[in-house]
Design a protein around this motif. Structure first.
Motif, PDB file in Angstrom:
ATOM      1  N   TRP A  39       0.744  -1.223  -0.016  1.00  0.00           N
ATOM      2  CA  TRP A  39      -0.234  -0.123   0.011  1.00  0.00           C
ATOM      3  C   TRP A  39       0.593   1.064  -0.045  1.00  0.00           C
ATOM      4  O   TRP A  39       2.082   1.294   0.513  1.00  0.00           O
TER       5      TRP A  39
ATOM      6  N   TYR B 129       0.638   7.344  -1.208  1.00  0.00           N
ATOM      7  CA  TYR B 129       0.883   8.397  -2.537  1.00  0.00           C
ATOM      8  C   TYR B 129       0.247   8.073  -3.819  1.00  0.00           C
ATOM      9  O   TYR B 129       0.346   8.452  -4.807  1.00  0.00           O
TER      10      TYR B 129
ATOM     11  N   TYR C 278      -6.786   7.561  -5.823  1.00  0.00           N
ATOM     12  CA  TYR C 278      -7.982   6.691  -5.763  1.00  0.00           C
ATOM     13  C   TYR C 278      -9.096   7.622  -6.374  1.00  0.00           C
ATOM     14  O   TYR C 278      -9.096   9.134  -6.571  1.00  0.00           O
TER      15      TYR C 278
ATOM     16  N   LEU D 155     -12.360   5.860  -2.582  1.00  0.00           N
ATOM     17  CA  LEU D 155     -11.958   6.654  -1.212  1.00  0.00           C
ATOM     18  C   LEU D 155     -13.149   6.335  -0.163  1.00  0.00           C
ATOM     19  O   LEU D 155     -12.894   5.874   0.900  1.00  0.00           O
TER      20      LEU D 155
ATOM     21  N   ARG E 127     -12.563   2.708   1.189  1.00  0.00           N
ATOM     22  CA  ARG E 127     -11.079   2.595   1.332  1.00  0.00           C
ATOM     23  C   ARG E 127     -11.328   1.867   2.990  1.00  0.00           C
ATOM     24  O   ARG E 127     -10.728   0.863   3.534  1.00  0.00           O
TER      25      ARG E 127
ATOM     26  N   ARG F  70     -10.085  -1.868   3.868  1.00  0.00           N
ATOM     27  CA  ARG F  70      -8.865  -1.990   4.755  1.00  0.00           C
ATOM     28  C   ARG F  70      -9.367  -3.059   5.726  1.00  0.00           C
ATOM     29  O   ARG F  70      -8.517  -4.145   5.853  1.00  0.00           O
TER      30      ARG F  70
ATOM     31  N   HIS G  19       0.049  -2.230   6.707  1.00  0.00           N
ATOM     32  CA  HIS G  19       0.132  -1.674   5.238  1.00  0.00           C
ATOM     33  C   HIS G  19       1.174  -0.929   5.107  1.00  0.00           C
ATOM     34  O   HIS G  19       1.679  -0.133   6.019  1.00  0.00           O
TER      35      HIS G  19
ATOM     36  N   VAL H 214      -0.041  16.740   4.267  1.00  0.00           N
ATOM     37  CA  VAL H 214       0.180  16.169   2.975  1.00  0.00           C
ATOM     38  C   VAL H 214       1.408  15.209   3.014  1.00  0.00           C
ATOM     39  O   VAL H 214       1.432  14.156   2.110  1.00  0.00           O
ATOM     40  N   ARG H 215       2.687  15.684   3.311  1.00  0.00           N
ATOM     41  CA  ARG H 215       3.981  14.846   3.246  1.00  0.00           C
ATOM     42  C   ARG H 215       3.656  13.500   4.204  1.00  0.00           C
ATOM     43  O   ARG H 215       4.522  12.819   3.944  1.00  0.00           O
ATOM     44  N   GLY H 216       2.695  13.696   4.971  1.00  0.00           N
ATOM     45  CA  GLY H 216       2.713  12.599   5.861  1.00  0.00           C
ATOM     46  C   GLY H 216       3.406  12.637   7.113  1.00  0.00           C
ATOM     47  O   GLY H 216       3.675  11.780   7.819  1.00  0.00           O
TER      48      GLY H 216
ATOM     49  N   ALA I 274      -1.891   3.306   8.843  1.00  0.00           N
ATOM     50  CA  ALA I 274      -1.273   3.064   7.379  1.00  0.00           C
ATOM     51  C   ALA I 274      -2.777   2.107   6.748  1.00  0.00           C
ATOM     52  O   ALA I 274      -3.114   1.023   7.214  1.00  0.00           O
ATOM     53  N   GLY I 275      -2.796   2.406   5.527  1.00  0.00           N
ATOM     54  CA  GLY I 275      -3.993   1.603   4.677  1.00  0.00           C
ATOM     55  C   GLY I 275      -5.528   2.325   4.656  1.00  0.00           C
ATOM     56  O   GLY I 275      -6.034   1.974   3.863  1.00  0.00           O
ATOM     57  N   GLU I 276      -5.562   3.304   5.595  1.00  0.00           N
ATOM     58  CA  GLU I 276      -6.426   4.245   5.474  1.00  0.00           C
ATOM     59  C   GLU I 276      -6.188   5.188   4.327  1.00  0.00           C
ATOM     60  O   GLU I 276      -5.045   5.573   3.946  1.00  0.00           O
ATOM     61  N   VAL I 277      -7.276   5.950   3.862  1.00  0.00           N
ATOM     62  CA  VAL I 277      -7.156   7.026   3.082  1.00  0.00           C
ATOM     63  C   VAL I 277      -6.016   8.257   3.688  1.00  0.00           C
ATOM     64  O   VAL I 277      -6.303   8.627   4.618  1.00  0.00           O
ATOM     65  N   SER I 278      -5.003   8.431   2.977  1.00  0.00           N
ATOM     66  CA  SER I 278      -4.094   9.252   3.405  1.00  0.00           C
ATOM     67  C   SER I 278      -4.519  10.567   3.039  1.00  0.00           C
ATOM     68  O   SER I 278      -5.413  10.886   2.018  1.00  0.00           O
TER      69      SER I 278
ATOM     70  N   PHE J 145      -2.904  12.653   1.480  1.00  0.00           N
ATOM     71  CA  PHE J 145      -2.376  13.009   0.191  1.00  0.00           C
ATOM     72  C   PHE J 145      -3.395  12.548  -0.847  1.00  0.00           C
ATOM     73  O   PHE J 145      -3.791  13.084  -1.738  1.00  0.00           O
ATOM     74  N   GLN J 146      -3.902  11.300  -0.651  1.00  0.00           N
ATOM     75  CA  GLN J 146      -5.067  10.749  -1.413  1.00  0.00           C
ATOM     76  C   GLN J 146      -6.212  11.675  -1.610  1.00  0.00           C
ATOM     77  O   GLN J 146      -6.624  11.610  -2.716  1.00  0.00           O
ATOM     78  N   ALA J 147      -6.568  12.127  -0.537  1.00  0.00           N
ATOM     79  CA  ALA J 147      -7.999  12.814  -0.441  1.00  0.00           C
ATOM     80  C   ALA J 147      -7.800  13.984  -1.238  1.00  0.00           C
ATOM     81  O   ALA J 147      -8.315  14.378  -2.316  1.00  0.00           O
TER      82      ALA J 147
ATOM     83  N   ALA K 294      -5.408  14.803  -3.513  1.00  0.00           N
ATOM     84  CA  ALA K 294      -5.189  14.329  -5.157  1.00  0.00           C
ATOM     85  C   ALA K 294      -6.624  14.065  -5.588  1.00  0.00           C
ATOM     86  O   ALA K 294      -6.937  14.569  -6.993  1.00  0.00           O
ATOM     87  N   THR K 295      -7.614  13.380  -5.044  1.00  0.00           N
ATOM     88  CA  THR K 295      -8.829  13.052  -5.688  1.00  0.00           C
ATOM     89  C   THR K 295      -9.608  14.358  -5.772  1.00  0.00           C
ATOM     90  O   THR K 295     -10.127  14.620  -6.871  1.00  0.00           O
TER      91      THR K 295
ATOM     92  N   PRO L 156      -3.195  13.540 -12.595  1.00  0.00           N
ATOM     93  CA  PRO L 156      -2.169  14.473 -11.922  1.00  0.00           C
ATOM     94  C   PRO L 156      -1.073  14.707 -12.679  1.00  0.00           C
ATOM     95  O   PRO L 156      -0.314  16.055 -12.595  1.00  0.00           O
TER      96      PRO L 156
ATOM     97  N   ALA M 160     -14.222  11.076   2.991  1.00  0.00           N
ATOM     98  CA  ALA M 160     -14.053   9.678   3.039  1.00  0.00           C
ATOM     99  C   ALA M 160     -12.781   9.220   4.133  1.00  0.00           C
ATOM    100  O   ALA M 160     -12.558   8.245   4.568  1.00  0.00           O
TER     101      ALA M 160
END
Lengths: 143, 502
Positions: A41, A44, A47, A52, A55, A59, A91, B87-89, B97-101, B103-105, B107-108, B262, B332
């Motif tokens: 996973w 970066y 989705y 989203l 997710r 998970r 993950h 965003v950089r985490g 980890a494994g949940e929506v990050s 960054f992902q939110a 980007a979408t 992107p 999300a």
């Protein structure tokens, strides 16, 4: 301090062989075994809005699947063999996560199975070969 | 079976369209143009001030943005650095980890807002409002960051888990739940319903017809007018692809787009900067024009105020701050601190408007200085394309692909936003969802058959429908956000929320 051995598992034949070998070593050294399964996973990746919203549930599903398929069998075998064992599901990027776990738990040694030599692995390197190059503790590859 | 039936009706539509052949574009345009005009007049009421026409919707959004900027103590400035760290985490708990990050939110949400507005909308702004409109666009983007902060924080705070395990959120939910919390459940229910209707309808304009229309225009432009009068065909093809994704459930197409967009956006910016550099000699004058035009409004209907209105208008429609759409996407994210999503979301108007729109405006601006008549009478996307073509002859083709991708990803995102409004009203059942998605596809096709003018009128009018209940609700719920923000900042300062990454 108790000795700890790390065993990445993925349900493959190689990982079963590694388990047998690691249980032997753990018994001989009266060490604790840490079985870990890493779900690939990246924070970066991209989705769609739909993905989203699903997710969180996905998970949970991934974790449940990994527990049932990969870790529970390992736990049963360890129990039968009388080896103390803890289970981890994470993950992330396999190499990163395994290296992090090694330092977090003060792991002494890593045991893992060798996968078949597919073209992909020869070109890009397998998890085992990457781990050998980056891990801070000895890595034993079980053929 | 149901899918097959829908497909058959779509095919029937194709056959019917064929019967009319090229004439269909004109027919449809003749039918919709007066409708759009009437609709536009009713919903999109304009107040005349000093010779300029100020649309109420723009005033409504800008007042909101100014208010939230002050009310949150300039969170758009204060929170910027923290937003990037999130965003950089830096603050991401490894156990999540494994949940929506974050960054992902982000980007979408950005894929949903970076659309044709960034390429074509800017050209419209510069044509109608002069170079000075760019200045006001940037200002509106800056203020819009605060509105986004407020709405996305609320979107996460009042997210709802559906029986199937998926998560829904957004204005309709925070209006309903948030107002219940502050003791006005009836008003909240009413506003939430109002918003849901607005977004279900509005998705057809800003997130659908406008996008497919401009994608077609650019495609027609690069093929040298080969597609003249064939808008119905392009429309049907586009509609079919959208249909496959949102009705047929072929997610792989959407996934591919979502991954390409992107990079496309970065690619677009890089080439835009190259063109600006090639036009370097004209850059100082182009920048000077932006500032002087902003305050003098020379040659613009309504003068400086006219330029301001146009700039604000296009910025709002590009970055969607106050419209509540991004709040649906951000909902999300699972987080203990809803404010973190607010921080992250304030980067969207920044990326969308302050970076991408400004770059486009400079490409057009420098070209205009070099040759005031460079685009002929082309407007919208075609004008931007002509500005690129002056320096890089093959770029219009790339732009056509980019426009298609942007339009497509925006349409997919908006079909989701619209659907969330729809299912809020009619329930989450599959048949009701399918109905909405099919209607959505029909509008995709329609978008390619009509003229830009009426489309913009309809889009703008529909957006008004969405942002009335949303911003009104934000005023009432702003204290909730402020409280969350205060608590979070206290935790951050005391070191209780710590960085995981150094």
């Amino acid at each position: 301090m108790e000795k700890k051995f790390l065993l990445p598992v993925d349900g493959s034949e190689g990982s079963k062989r590694a388990l047998a070998f690691a249980m032997d070593r753990a018994k001989a050294n009266s060490a604790q075994l840490i079985a870990i399964h890493v779900i690939e996973w990246s924070p970066y990746s991209f989705y769609t809005p739909d993905e989203l919203s699903e997710r969180e549930t996905k998970r949970e599903g991934e974790i449940k699947k990994a527990t049932d398929q990969f870790l529970s069998p390992v736990a049963t075998e360890c129990e039968q063999a009388g080896v103390e064992c803890i289970m981890l599901i994470k993950h992330g990027n396999s190499v990163d996560v395994i290296n992090k776990t090694v330092s977090e738990y003060n792991v002494l040694q890593v045991f893992m199975g060798r996968r078949g030599a597919s073209a992909h692995h020869i070109l890009f390197g397998s998890l085992a070969s990457k781990l050998v190059q980056t891990c801070a503790v000895p890595v034993t590859i079980v053929p | 079976m149901v899918l097959k039936r829908w497909f058959v009706s779509l095919m029937l539509l194709v056959v019917a369209a064929n019967a009319y052949a090229a004439g269909i574009d004109e027919t449809i345009n003749n039918i919709t143009a007066p409708l759009a005009e009437v609709f536009g007049k009713i919903v999109f009421f304009k107040i005349p001030i000093f010779g300029a026409q100020l649309p109420v919707v723009v005033l409504w959004l800008i007042i909101g943005a100014v208010f939230f900027t002050f009310y949150t103590g300039f969170v758009n400035v204060r929170g910027f650095k923290h937003a990037i760290a999130l965003v950089r985490g830096d603050y991401a708990d490894p156990n999540d980890a494994g949940e929506v990050s974050h960054f992902q939110a982000l980007a979408t949400a950005v894929s949903g807002t970076v659309g044709i507005g960034n390429i074509g909308g800017v050209a419209v702004a510069v044509t109608v409002g002069g170079p000075g409109a760019t200045f006001w666009m940037i200002l509106a983007g800056f203020l819009g960051m605060s509105t986004k902060f407020v709405e996305c924080t609320l979107g996460v705070k009042y997210r709802t888990k559906n029986p199937d395990g998926s998560v829904s959120g957004g204005p309709m939910f925070y209006l309903k739940k948030g107002f219940t919390e502050i003791g006005m459940p009836n008003l909240g229910k009413w506003l939430g319903g109002f918003f849901a209707i607005g977004i279900a309808l509005g998705a057809m304009g800003i997130g659908n017809m406008f996008q497919s229309n401009q994608a077609y225009v650019q495609l027609n432009y690069v093929t040298g007018g080969m597609l003249d009068g064939l808008g119905w065909l392009v429309g049907l093809v586009l509609a079919l692809v959208v249909f496959l994704v949102i009705v047929g459930g072929i997610q792989s197409i959407a996934k591919v787009t979502e991954k390409i967009v992107p990079f496309m956006a970065v690619f677009y910016c890089v080439f835009a900067i190259i063109v600006i550099a090639m036009n370097g000699a004209y850059l100082p004058e182009a920048i000077a024009n932006i500032f002087s035009g902003a305050f003098t409004g020379e040659g613009i209907a309504g003068g400086a105020l006219g330029a301001m209105i146009i700039g604000f208008q296009r910025a709002v429609f590009s970055n969607e701050a106050g419209i509540g759409s991004a709040s649906i996407a951000h909902a999300a994210v699972k987080t203990k601190q809803p404010v973190t999503e607010g921080f992250v979301s304030l980067l969207e108007p920044f990326i969308d408007t302050i970076v991408i729109c400004t770059i486009t405006a400079l490409v057009i601006g420098t070209s205009q200085v070099a040759n005031p008549d460079f685009a002929g009478d082309a407007t919208g996307v075609a004008m931007t394309s002509a500005a690129f073509e002056r320096q890089i002859s093959w770029f219009p083709y790339v732009l056509a692909v980019a426009a298609m991708m942007f339009a497509f990803s925006t349409m997919i995102s908006w079909s989701y936003y619209g659907l969330k409004g729809w299912s809020y009203l009619f329930g989450e059942s599959n048949s009701s969802k399918k109905t909405y998605n099919v209607i959505f596809c029909v509008f995709v096709a329609l978008g390619c058959m009509v003229q830009l003018g009426p489309i913009l009128d309809i889009s703008d009018a529909m957006v008004f429908l969405i942002c009335v209940p949303n911003i009104l609700g934000l005023y009432f719920l702003a204290p909730v956000v402020k409280k969350e923000l205060k608590a979070y900042m206290a935790l951050l300062d005391s070191g209780e929320i710590k960085k995981y990454k150094q």
